[in-house]
Write a protein that holds these residues in place. Structure first.
Motif, PDB file in Angstrom:
ATOM      1  N   VAL A 142      30.986-119.502   1.914  1.00  0.00           N
ATOM      2  CA  VAL A 142      31.947-118.764   2.796  1.00  0.00           C
ATOM      3  C   VAL A 142      31.264-118.527   4.169  1.00  0.00           C
ATOM      4  CG1 VAL A 142      33.392-116.753   2.983  1.00  0.00           C
ATOM      5  CG2 VAL A 142      33.486-118.081   0.883  1.00  0.00           C
ATOM      6  N   VAL A 143      29.923-118.002   4.003  1.00  0.00           N
ATOM      7  CA  VAL A 143      29.126-117.618   5.074  1.00  0.00           C
ATOM      8  C   VAL A 143      28.977-118.589   5.952  1.00  0.00           C
ATOM      9  CG1 VAL A 143      27.103-116.368   5.935  1.00  0.00           C
ATOM     10  CG2 VAL A 143      28.476-115.346   4.240  1.00  0.00           C
ATOM     11  N   GLN A 162      27.201-117.822  -9.801  1.00  0.00           N
ATOM     12  CA  GLN A 162      28.315-118.725  -8.949  1.00  0.00           C
ATOM     13  C   GLN A 162      28.619-117.745  -7.669  1.00  0.00           C
ATOM     14  OE1 GLN A 162      30.793-118.925 -12.473  1.00  0.00           O
ATOM     15  NE2 GLN A 162      30.229-121.362 -12.561  1.00  0.00           N
ATOM     16  N   GLN A 163      28.869-116.626  -7.937  1.00  0.00           N
ATOM     17  CA  GLN A 163      29.390-115.802  -6.744  1.00  0.00           C
ATOM     18  C   GLN A 163      28.375-115.768  -5.466  1.00  0.00           C
ATOM     19  OE1 GLN A 163      32.358-114.404  -6.961  1.00  0.00           O
ATOM     20  NE2 GLN A 163      33.125-115.327  -8.642  1.00  0.00           N
ATOM     21  N   THR A 170      30.693-120.991   6.898  1.00  0.00           N
ATOM     22  CA  THR A 170      31.781-121.809   7.382  1.00  0.00           C
ATOM     23  C   THR A 170      31.724-121.322   8.978  1.00  0.00           C
ATOM     24  OG1 THR A 170      32.938-121.811   5.456  1.00  0.00           O
ATOM     25  CG2 THR A 170      34.235-122.237   7.248  1.00  0.00           C
ATOM     26  N   PRO A 171      32.133-119.979   9.292  1.00  0.00           N
ATOM     27  CA  PRO A 171      32.006-119.477  10.633  1.00  0.00           C
ATOM     28  C   PRO A 171      30.774-120.118  11.543  1.00  0.00           C
ATOM     29  CG  PRO A 171      31.599-117.680   8.903  1.00  0.00           C
ATOM     30  CD  PRO A 171      31.989-118.921   8.432  1.00  0.00           C
ATOM     31  N   VAL A 172      29.472-119.984  10.610  1.00  0.00           N
ATOM     32  CA  VAL A 172      28.431-120.400  11.147  1.00  0.00           C
ATOM     33  C   VAL A 172      28.451-122.021  11.806  1.00  0.00           C
ATOM     34  CG1 VAL A 172      25.972-120.978  11.024  1.00  0.00           C
ATOM     35  CG2 VAL A 172      27.005-119.016  10.220  1.00  0.00           C
ATOM     36  N   ALA A 173      29.090-122.639  10.914  1.00  0.00           N
ATOM     37  CA  ALA A 173      29.187-124.156  11.338  1.00  0.00           C
ATOM     38  C   ALA A 173      30.331-124.299  12.275  1.00  0.00           C
ATOM     39  CB  ALA A 173      29.897-124.619   9.765  1.00  0.00           C
ATOM     40  N   PHE A 174      31.298-123.580  12.549  1.00  0.00           N
ATOM     41  CA  PHE A 174      32.258-123.554  13.588  1.00  0.00           C
ATOM     42  C   PHE A 174      31.536-123.179  14.846  1.00  0.00           C
ATOM     43  CE2 PHE A 174      35.747-123.909  10.943  1.00  0.00           C
ATOM     44  CZ  PHE A 174      37.066-124.231  11.781  1.00  0.00           C
ATOM     45  N   ALA A 175      30.771-122.093  14.728  1.00  0.00           N
ATOM     46  CA  ALA A 175      30.135-121.701  16.131  1.00  0.00           C
ATOM     47  C   ALA A 175      29.097-122.869  16.459  1.00  0.00           C
ATOM     48  CB  ALA A 175      29.442-120.433  15.690  1.00  0.00           C
ATOM     49  N   ALA A 176      28.224-123.408  15.315  1.00  0.00           N
ATOM     50  CA  ALA A 176      27.566-124.597  15.916  1.00  0.00           C
ATOM     51  C   ALA A 176      28.086-125.745  16.356  1.00  0.00           C
ATOM     52  CB  ALA A 176      26.713-124.981  14.614  1.00  0.00           C
ATOM     53  N   GLY A 177      29.381-125.872  15.872  1.00  0.00           N
ATOM     54  CA  GLY A 177      30.028-127.057  16.424  1.00  0.00           C
ATOM     55  C   GLY A 177      30.622-126.810  17.794  1.00  0.00           C
ATOM     56  N   ILE A 178      30.972-125.751  18.180  1.00  0.00           N
ATOM     57  CA  ILE A 178      31.428-125.124  19.363  1.00  0.00           C
ATOM     58  C   ILE A 178      30.314-125.288  20.347  1.00  0.00           C
ATOM     59  CG2 ILE A 178      32.458-123.446  21.054  1.00  0.00           C
ATOM     60  CD1 ILE A 178      33.884-122.258  18.272  1.00  0.00           C
ATOM     61  N   VAL A 207      34.569-113.965   4.910  1.00  0.00           N
ATOM     62  CA  VAL A 207      33.513-113.452   4.812  1.00  0.00           C
ATOM     63  C   VAL A 207      33.260-111.730   4.687  1.00  0.00           C
ATOM     64  CG1 VAL A 207      31.054-113.159   5.864  1.00  0.00           C
ATOM     65  CG2 VAL A 207      32.239-115.344   6.110  1.00  0.00           C
ATOM     66  N   LEU A 208      34.193-111.240   5.715  1.00  0.00           N
ATOM     67  CA  LEU A 208      34.125-109.910   5.562  1.00  0.00           C
ATOM     68  C   LEU A 208      34.847-109.463   4.292  1.00  0.00           C
ATOM     69  CD1 LEU A 208      35.115-109.183   9.322  1.00  0.00           C
ATOM     70  CD2 LEU A 208      32.963-108.935   8.105  1.00  0.00           C
ATOM     71  N   GLY A 209      35.996-109.979   3.759  1.00  0.00           N
ATOM     72  CA  GLY A 209      36.498-109.761   2.702  1.00  0.00           C
ATOM     73  C   GLY A 209      35.604-109.677   1.353  1.00  0.00           C
TER      74      GLY A 209
END
Length: 198
Positions: A37-38, A29-30, A40-48, A70-72
């Motif tokens: 979580v990882v 699960q973890q 999400t920023p990848v999807a943001f970058a792809a969207g941009i 992600v860093l947390g």
């Protein structure tokens, strides 16, 4: 192609949410949680890159906000996998998680910078909710001398950041003018975060 990518990511997210509860072990699960979580920023970058917005800076700040969890999470993994200990009640990981909130608030305020919105109403809501948050969530930690100072500050900062985020969301709801679809998706996501935190 853009629409198909958006639908595919949404479908994978729904599938991952359902699969999370069916996985046999907490470790699995973890791992799945970290992958989501990882992503999400990848999807943001792809969207941009795909949509090339006229004002990309708010989107990059939003992507930075999505990088903080992600860093947390990686810091938690470091504590468990490398050091072989459970993460302490307040640690460097919390600094990353807390940094998510001001980044999101800054990005949303940048989105709204050219739109008129009433300012007094979000302040009234934030002060009212902030008083309740202080009485029920922050003051017990602030006055608990048995906890280390850093742990008290971390425990107070989480609900404080929720109040700040609530004020920004209220301002979004009061913005005048036409609202694109992304606006409603962001408001829904932010309200979900606030409900989860509460």
């Amino acid at each position: 192609r853009r629409l198909r990518a958006w639908h595919a990511y949404l479908l994978l997210g729904v599938f991952a949410t359902g699969a999370y509860f069916l996985l046999p072990s907490e470790t699995a699960q973890q791992v799945l949680r970290l992958l989501v979580v990882v992503s999400t920023p990848v999807a943001f970058a792809a969207g941009i890159l795909m949509h090339r917005p006229k004002r990309p800076l708010p989107w990059y700040v939003f992507a930075l906000a999505m990088l903080m969890p992600v860093l947390g999470s990686l810091t938690y993994v470091y504590y468990i996998a490398v050091l072989g200990i459970g993460p302490p009640p307040a640690s460097v990981a919390d600094a990353f998680f807390i940094a998510t909130y001001p980044c999101v608030a800054a990005a949303l305020l940048m989105f709204q910078s050219r739109r008129l919105a009433r300012t007094i109403d979000p302040i009234i809501v934030a002060v009212s909710v902030g008083m309740l948050a202080w009485v029920f969530f922050m003051q017990p930690y602030a006055t608990d001398q048995s906890l280390p100072l850093f742990q008290r500050l971390v425990s107070i900062t989480y609900p404080l950041m929720d109040v700040v985020l609530l004020a920004v969301v209220m301002r979004m709801l009061l913005v005048r003018g036409e609202r694109p679809f992304a606006y409603y998706a962001m408001v829904t996501g932010l309200v979900s975060v606030l409900i989860f935190d509460a």
